[in-house]
Design a protein around this motif. Structure first.
Motif, short mmCIF file in Angstrom:
data_model
loop_
_atom_site.label_atom_id
_atom_site.label_comp_id
_atom_site.label_asym_id
_atom_site.label_seq_id
_atom_site.Cartn_x
_atom_site.Cartn_y
_atom_site.Cartn_z
N TYR A 163 0.82 -1.23 0.00
CA TYR A 163 0.00 0.00 0.00
C TYR A 163 0.85 1.27 0.00
N ARG A 190 -5.29 1.38 -1.39
CA ARG A 190 -5.58 0.12 -0.70
C ARG A 190 -6.97 -0.34 -1.07
N HIS A 200 8.44 -3.71 10.66
CA HIS A 200 7.44 -3.21 9.71
C HIS A 200 6.77 -1.94 10.23
N PHE A 201 6.11 -1.26 9.31
CA PHE A 201 5.35 -0.04 9.61
C PHE A 201 6.25 1.04 10.23
N LEU A 257 6.30 -18.08 13.12
CA LEU A 257 6.41 -17.21 11.94
C LEU A 257 7.58 -16.23 12.04
N ASP A 260 0.78 -9.93 3.80
CA ASP A 260 0.69 -9.17 5.05
C ASP A 260 1.37 -7.82 4.90
N ARG A 318 1.76 -15.99 5.21
CA ARG A 318 1.81 -16.08 6.68
C ARG A 318 0.50 -16.62 7.23
N GLY A 358 -7.02 -15.13 7.00
CA GLY A 358 -6.87 -13.99 7.90
C GLY A 358 -7.27 -12.66 7.31
N ASP A 359 -8.00 -12.66 6.20
CA ASP A 359 -8.39 -11.39 5.58
C ASP A 359 -9.86 -11.46 5.20
N PRO A 360 -10.69 -10.65 5.86
CA PRO A 360 -12.13 -10.74 5.58
C PRO A 360 -12.53 -10.10 4.25
N ARG A 361 -11.61 -9.36 3.63
CA ARG A 361 -11.96 -8.70 2.38
C ARG A 361 -12.05 -9.74 1.26
N VAL A 367 -10.26 -8.95 13.65
CA VAL A 367 -9.77 -8.68 12.29
C VAL A 367 -10.86 -8.01 11.44
N PRO A 368 -12.05 -8.60 11.31
CA PRO A 368 -13.07 -7.92 10.49
C PRO A 368 -13.52 -6.58 11.08
N HIS A 414 -10.96 -4.06 10.06
CA HIS A 414 -11.10 -3.77 8.62
C HIS A 414 -12.30 -2.84 8.38
N ASP A 471 -3.59 -0.24 7.52
CA ASP A 471 -3.80 -1.69 7.36
C ASP A 471 -4.09 -2.36 8.71
N ASN A 529 -1.94 -9.11 12.00
CA ASN A 529 -2.39 -10.08 13.00
C ASN A 529 -1.20 -10.80 13.64
N HIS A 581 -0.66 -15.22 16.85
CA HIS A 581 0.16 -16.43 17.06
C HIS A 581 1.28 -16.21 18.08
N ILE A 622 -3.36 -0.35 11.97
CA ILE A 622 -2.28 0.63 11.76
C ILE A 622 -2.83 1.90 11.12
N GLN A 630 -1.13 3.46 16.29
CA GLN A 630 -1.56 2.07 16.13
C GLN A 630 -2.56 1.73 17.25
#
Ligand code: SF4
Lengths: 756, 178
Positions: free
Chosen positions: A56, A61, A131-132, A372, A443, A453, A597-600, B25-26, B29, B43, B46, B49, B59, B64
Motif C-alpha cells: 500500500y 488500498r 514493519h510499519f 512465523l 501481510d 503467513r 486472515g483477511d475478511p476482504r 480482524v473484520p 477492517h 492496514d 495479525n 500467534h 495501523i 496504532q
C-alpha cells in the motif's frame, strides 16, 4: 521544541564511518523532502540502507470492493517511484551469519517497540526486520543499531545481502572447521566494497560446514562456500550461480578447493564479473545465475580466473586470517551431564526436536521456535536475560526463522525449558513439519499474491494439534511457503512447498497456492520440488493431509519423501488434488474467495511494484548525487558560521564528481586528490567530455584552482563563491556524464554499421 | 518541555470466552472501510500467534490500535507514533480520548455482539521513548503532573499513579481512579 536527540546523544559514541554514513543518509532524506534529490536515486539510496517499501505504499488500498486512496498528510511527495513518502515501510537489518549478543537483542526490542508495531521479525536470511516504520525515524533507528554494532547498510538493493551460515557452525559434528570467521570476513570485506556497487541485482552468499546436511543451503545461493580440509589445509568448495525465484537454478561448482587466502579475492573477482556481464536492464534476468547459465560454467570459470589475475593481492584479502579466533565463543557455564530425574512436562518432546548435542561434550545447542519468526519486545528482553544466564553472547538466528542458544550446559536444559515456557517460547517441533517457514506475503510485501503467513499460521496450528499422533516420517518433513514466485519462503526446497498464485473464476479472483512437492532440504538444498497444480488457499490444509496420509500408507521401507514423490509421479499426484482444484461458484462457497486472515474479498489490485532490488542506478549517478549532497552540506556549514569548512566541503564535492566520472569511463582511480585530478584531466577533460561549448575549460578551473590549497581563513564571501562554483561544476559533471553516454551510443551504432 | 511523541494508553478489557483475537480482524477492517475515528488508516496486521503479543493491530499513519495481550492482560492499546503536538497535558489527554473513542467503537461493534467490555478501574499510560522518557523515577517526576492532569481532565477523577514494568521497557504508569 528543542529536545535531546539520538543524533546528539550517540554521534560521538559511534564509529566515525558509521556515524558519517547515517548523517549522509539523513541529509539525503532532507534533500528528497525538499525535492532536491531525484526519487529514483533516493529510492536506491534508501534500499541500500535497508529501508524498503511495504504494501500500500503507492497510497492505494483495496477495501474489498474498490481501491481507495490513503490520504497521507505529505500529499504527493514520494520516496521512490510510486512510493508515497508517508507510507510506512520496512526496515531490514543485517545480521551476518545470524550472530547476535544479548545487548543486540535488547536494542532490537527497543526499536520494535518504539518505531514498529511491537514485533521484530526474523527473516529467511537470518536478518531481522521491522514493519510499519516511518521514514523519518530511520536515521535514529540506524544510529541506535550502530551503537550495538549492527548495520543496515546493503540490507536491500542491488548489493551483497546478508551473508548467511549454518547456525551450528563451530559446534557441529560434521564440519571440518568453524566457518564463522570466514563468513564474517567475507561480510566485512564486501560491505561497501567498490566492486560490489554496480550490480544489476542482489547477490546472496552462504557458508556451510558440510556438503550433506542442510543448514545453509549453499546450492540456492549466488555464491556458496562449503568448508573442506585438504591435506591438512583449510579451504572451500566454491559454488556459483544458484538461486530460487521464478526460474530456480542449482549452483555450479566453480572451484573444488579455494584456499583461505584465495577466498576473498576470488569472491571479489566473481563480483566484478557479475557487475560487468550481468544484465542491467531486464531485472527478471539480472541475477548471477543467468550469467553462469548463459556462459556455461567452463567459460564463466575462465573469465573469473582472468579477472582474478587483474586483482592485485592486497593485505585485506588475508588480514582476517590473523584473527580467526575473534569469533570463537566461550561458554559461561561448565559442561555437564543432564541429570536423570523428573523433568518438567513436555521437556522430553522438546528435547527430542529442539536440542542438538554439540561436538563439545556436555553442551547443547537449543533451538527456540519462533512462530512465523515473530518475537515481541518483552520476549526479546527476556531472551537476553536467559542468554546472560545460560549461554552468553552465543545467540544466532536461523534461516528457518528461529533463534538458537549455543553452549547451554546440559544440566541447565530443564531450567531453560521452563523459563522459555514462561515467555511462550518452549514449543517443541523445531525443524519439523510444525515449524512452517513463510515469507511476509500479502501481510506486508508489495509483491505478495497470497497470504503466505496466514497459511503458515493455519498449518502450524493444525499440525501442532496433531503433533503427537503424526507418524515419525511425517514429523520430519518441512513445509515452506512463499507469497509469490520470488520464493523468499524457499518453497522450492521444502518437502511440501507452497507458492502464492491467483486464479480467475467467473470474473472473480481466488487466492491460490501452487503445490510444489519433494524439494530437498538436505545436501544444502540439493533438489528442487515438482509443481503439481494450483489449489485454492483455503484448501491447502486438505492437500497436506492427503499427501502426508498417503506417504505414511504407501511409503516403502525407509523411503524418503523425495523418492516417494518421484515414484508416485506427477500425474498421480495431480489426481490426488484434482477435486480440490475444482472451484464452486462464489455463491456456493464465498470463503474460498477470501484469503487466510483477511475478511476482504480477495483481489490482486493491491499488488505493487517490487523494490526487492530497486531500480538499477549506475554507480556514477550515486557519485554525482553524493557530490550534490556535499554542495548542500557546504551551504549548511556556511550558514552555521564555518566558512573554511564550507569551502573545503565544496572542493570535496567537485572531487567526488570528478572521481565518479573518471571511474565511469573505466579508469582506475584511487581516493588520492592528486590522482583524481590527474586522471580526470586525462580521461574527461582532454577528450572534451568535460568541456563547455561556450565556457571551454572554465569549470575545470573551479576545481584545479582550489586543488592543493588550504581552506583556513577563507572569508564567508569567498566560501559562498566556492559553493556556487562547486554547484556549477556538479552541473557540468552531469552534462559530461550525458556526453559520455552519447559517445558510447554513437560508438555502438558505428560498430553495428561496420558489422553490417 | 520535552517533545514527547510516542505516548500510549492501554484500556483493559474484561476477559471473555466469547471473543477471540480473530474476531477483531473484520472489526478493524470495517474501521478502515467506514473511515472511523478520524485517522488516516493503513492496514490491519495479525500477531495472534505470538504469546502475550500485540494481538491484532490496526495501523494508522500517526498511531496504532492493538488488542494487546502483554503480560496476559487483554486491552486496547493506543500507541501514538508521530504527530503529537501541544503541551504534555494536551498530548496525554489526546491519547486518552482517542483510546476511549476506539474502545467505545469496539465495544459497540455489531459483530462482537456486546461481548467485549472495557474496565474503568485501571489503565496503563506512558511513553515509548527511551531517550526522553526511560522507565525511571526521574521520568515519573517529569511526567507525573501532566499525566495526572490529563487523566483528571478526560476521566473527571483524580488518579493514583504507580510506575511499573521492566526498567528497560517503556515508561509505564498504572493509573486507577482514587
Ligand atoms: S516471496 Fe514474494 S511475497 Fe514473499 S516476501 Fe518475497 S517478494 Fe514478497
Amino acid at each position: 521544541m528543542a529536545s535531546r536527540t539520538w543524533k546528539t546523544h550517540l554521534d560521538s559514541q559511534l564509529p566515525k564511518a558509521m556515524a558519517d554514513e547515517i548523517n549522509v543518509f539523513e541529509t539525503e532524506l532532507e534533500l528528497r523532502q525538499k525535492g532536491k534529490l531525484e526519487e529514483k536515486l533516493f529510492a536506491e539510496t534508501r534500499l541500500r540502507r535497508g529501508v524498503y517499501g511495504q504494501r500500500y505504499d503507492n497510497g492505494l488500498r483495496h477495501d474489498g470492493e474498490a481501491q481507495q486512496p490513503i490520504p497521507f498528510p505529505s500529499g504527493e511527495l514520494t520516496k521512490g517511484p510510486m512510493t508515497m513518502w508517508d507510507a510506512p515501510g520496512m526496515q531490514r537489518i543485517k545480521v551476518p551469519y545470524g550472530g547476535l549478543t544479548a545487548a543486540q537483542l535488547e536494542m532490537i526490542a527497543d526499536l520494535a517497540e518504539e518505531y514498529s508495531d511491537g514485533i521484530a521479525h526474523i527473516t529467511t536470511r537470518q536478518d531481522f526486520q521491522f514493519h510499519f516504520i516511518h521514514i523519518e525515524d530511520t536515521p535514529d533507528l540506524m544510529r541506535r543499531l550502530a551503537a550495538v554494532d549492527i548495520t543496515t547498510r546493503e540490507a536491500c538493493g542491488n548489493s551483497v545481502r546478508n551473508i548467511t551460515a549454518c547456525p551450528r557452525a563451530g559446534v557441529c559434528h560434521d564440519e571440518p572447521f568453524d566457518t564463522t570467521p570466514y563468513a564474517k570476513a567475507m561480510a566485512d570485506f564486501l560491505l561497501g566494497h567498490p566492486d560490489t556497487q554496480d550490480f544489476g541485482r542482489k547477490v546472496k552468499i552462504a557458508f556451510s560446514g558440510c556438503r550433506d546436511h542442510a543448514c545453509a543451503l549453499t546450492n540456492i545461493h549466488d555464491i556458496g562456500a562449503i568448508g573442506v580440509n585438504r591435506a591438512g589445509k583449510r579451504g572451500f568448495e566454491f559454488y556459483v550461480g544458484g538461486g530460487l525465484g521464478a526460474v530456480p537454478h542449482q549452483a555450479k561448482l566453480l572451484e573444488e578447493f579455494v584456499s583461505e587466502e584465495e577466498l576473498l579475492p576470488l569472491s571479489q573477482a566473481v563480483c566484478r564479473v557479475f557487475a560487468r556481464l550481468g544484465e542491467k536492464t531486464n531485472r527478471a534476468r539480472a541475477r548471477l545465475k543467468f550469467v553462469v547459465a548463459k556462459l556455461g560454467i567452463e567459460e564463466f570459470r575462465r573469465i573469473v580466473a582472468e579477472e582474478r589475475k587483474l586483482i592485485p593481492n592486497a593485505p585485506e584479502h588475508t588480514a582476517y586470517l590473523g584473527m580467526l579466533h575473534a569469533t570463537d565463543e566461550k561458554p559461561i557455564k561448565v559442561s555437564s551431564l543432564l541429570r536423570k530425574g523428573r523433568y518438567p512436562e513436555g521437556f522430553e518432546a522438546w528435547r527430542s526436536t529442539n536440542v542438538y548435542q554439540q561436538r563439545q561434550s556436555g553442551y547443547s545447542l537449543v533451538t527456540i521456535k519462533c512462530p512465523l519468526g515473530d518475537l515481541t519486545s518483552a520476549q526479546l528482553r527476556a531472551l537476553a536475560d536467559l542468554a546472560r544466564k545460560f549461554c552468553g553472547d552465543t545467540i544466532r538466528t536461523t534461516i528457518e526463522q528461529n533463534l538458537v542458544f549455543r553452549w547451554v550446559s546440559n544440566d541447565d536444559l530443564p531450567a531453560l525449558y521452563t523459563l522459555l515456557g514462561a515467555i511462550g517460547l518452549n514449543a517443541p517441533g523445531a525443524g519439523t513439519i510444525v515449524d512452517v517457514t513463510s515469507c511476509p506475503g500479502t501481510d506486508t510485501c508489495k509483491l505478495g499474491i497470497s497470504a503466505s503467513r496466514g497459511l503458515a499460521a493455519e498449518l502450524g496450528t493444525r499440525l501442532a494439534e496433531q503433533a503427537l499422533t503424526l507418524d515419525k516420517s511425517v514429523q520430519e518433513l518441512r513445509i515452506k511457503v512463499s507469497g509469490c514466485f520470488n520464493s523468499c519462503g524457499q518453497h522450492h526446497v521444502g518437502d511440501l512447498g507452497f507458492l502464492g498464485a491467483s486464479r480467475a473464476v467467473n470474473g472473480r479472483r481466488v487466492p491460490n497456492f501452487q503445490v510444489v512437492l519433494g524439494g530437498q532440504w538436505k545436501e544444502n538444498g540439493g533438489a528442487y520440488g515438482l509443481a503439481i497444480g494450483s489449489v485454492p488457499s483455503k484448501r491447502i490444509p486438505d492437500v497436506v493431509t492427503r499427501l502426508t496420509e498417503r506417504f505414511v500408507r504407501e511409503r516403502v521401507q525407509e523411503e524418503s519423501f523425495q523418492t516417494f514423490i518421484q515414484r508416485i509421479g506427477k500425474l498421480a499426484l495431480r489426481k490426488m488434488v484434482e477435486d480440490l482444484i475444482e472451484m464452486p461458484t462464489y455463491q456456493e462457497a464465498p470463503g474460498l474467495y477470501r484469503d487466510w486472515g483477511d475478511p476482504r474479498e480477495y483481489t490482486i489490485g493491491d499488488l505493487g511494484v517490487g523494490e526487492c532490488a530497486g531500480e538499477v542506478v549506475p554507480f556514477v549517478e550515486f557519485g554525482l548525487a553524493a557530490a550534490e549532497r556535499q554542495v548542500f552540506e557546504a551551504s549548511t556549514l556556511l550558514e552555521a558560521g564555518d566558512p573554511s569548512g564550507a569551502a573545503e566541503r565544496a572542493y570535496r564535492a567537485m572531487l567526488h564528481a570528478a572521481q565518479a566520472l573518471t571511474r565511469h569511463v573505466g579508469a582506475f582511480v584511487t581516493d588520492a586528490p592528486d590522482d583524481i585530478v590527474a586522471q580526470f584531466r586525462t580521461y574527461l577533460v582532454e577528450p572534451k567530455f568535460f568541456w563547455d561549448p561556450f565556457a571551454g575549460e572554465k569549470f575545470v578551473h573551479y576545481l584545479t584552482r582550489v586543488h592543493g590549497t588550504t581552506f583556513e581563513g577563507v572569508t564567508s564571501e569567498r566560501a559562498h563563491q566556492r559553493i556556487e562554483e562547486a554547484q556549477l561544476f556538479v552541473d557540468a559533471s552531469n552534462q559530461a556524464y550525458a556526453r559520455v553516454g552519447e559517445a558510447r551510443q554513437k560508438a555502438a551504432a558505428d560498430a553495428k554499421v561496420v558489422t553490417a | 518541555m520535552i517533545d514527547l511523541q510516542r505516548i500510549f494508553v492501554k484500556i483493559f478489557a474484561t476477559p471473555s470466552d466469547k471473543v477471540s483475537q480473530e474476531d477483531f480482524v473484520p472489526v478493524f477492517h470495517s474501521f478502515i472501510k467506514e473511515k472511523k475515528l478520524g485517522e488516516v488508516w493503513v492496514d490491519v496486521t495479525n500477531y495472534a500467534h505470538v504469546q502475550h503479543g500485540p494481538g491484532v493491530v490496526l495501523i494508522a499513519h500517526h498511531a496504532q490500535y492493538a488488542m494487546d495481550e502483554a503480560d496476559g492482560r487483554l486491552g486496547l492499546l493506543y500507541s501514538r507514533k508521530r504527530g503529537s503536538s501541544g503541551t504534555l497535558t494536551e498530548r496525554f489527554s489526546d491519547a486518552l480520548m482517542r483510546a476511549h473513542d476506539a474502545a467505545r467503537e469496539l465495544a459497540s461493534a455489531p459483530s462482537l455482539q456486546q461481548s467485549l467490555t472495557f474496565r474503568g478501574d485501571e489503565l496503563l499510560i506512558g511513553a515509548q521513548d527511551k531517550l526522553l522518557a526511560p522507565n525511571s523515577d526521574k521520568t515519573l517526576a517529569l511526567l507525573h503532573a501532566p499525566i495526572a492532569e490529563a487523566l483528571e481532565n478526560t476521566r473527571g477523577k483524580p488518579h493514583t499513579l504507580t510506575r511499573i514494568g521492566d526498567p528497560r521497557g517503556p515508561f509505564t504508569l498504572l493509573a486507577s481512579p482514587r
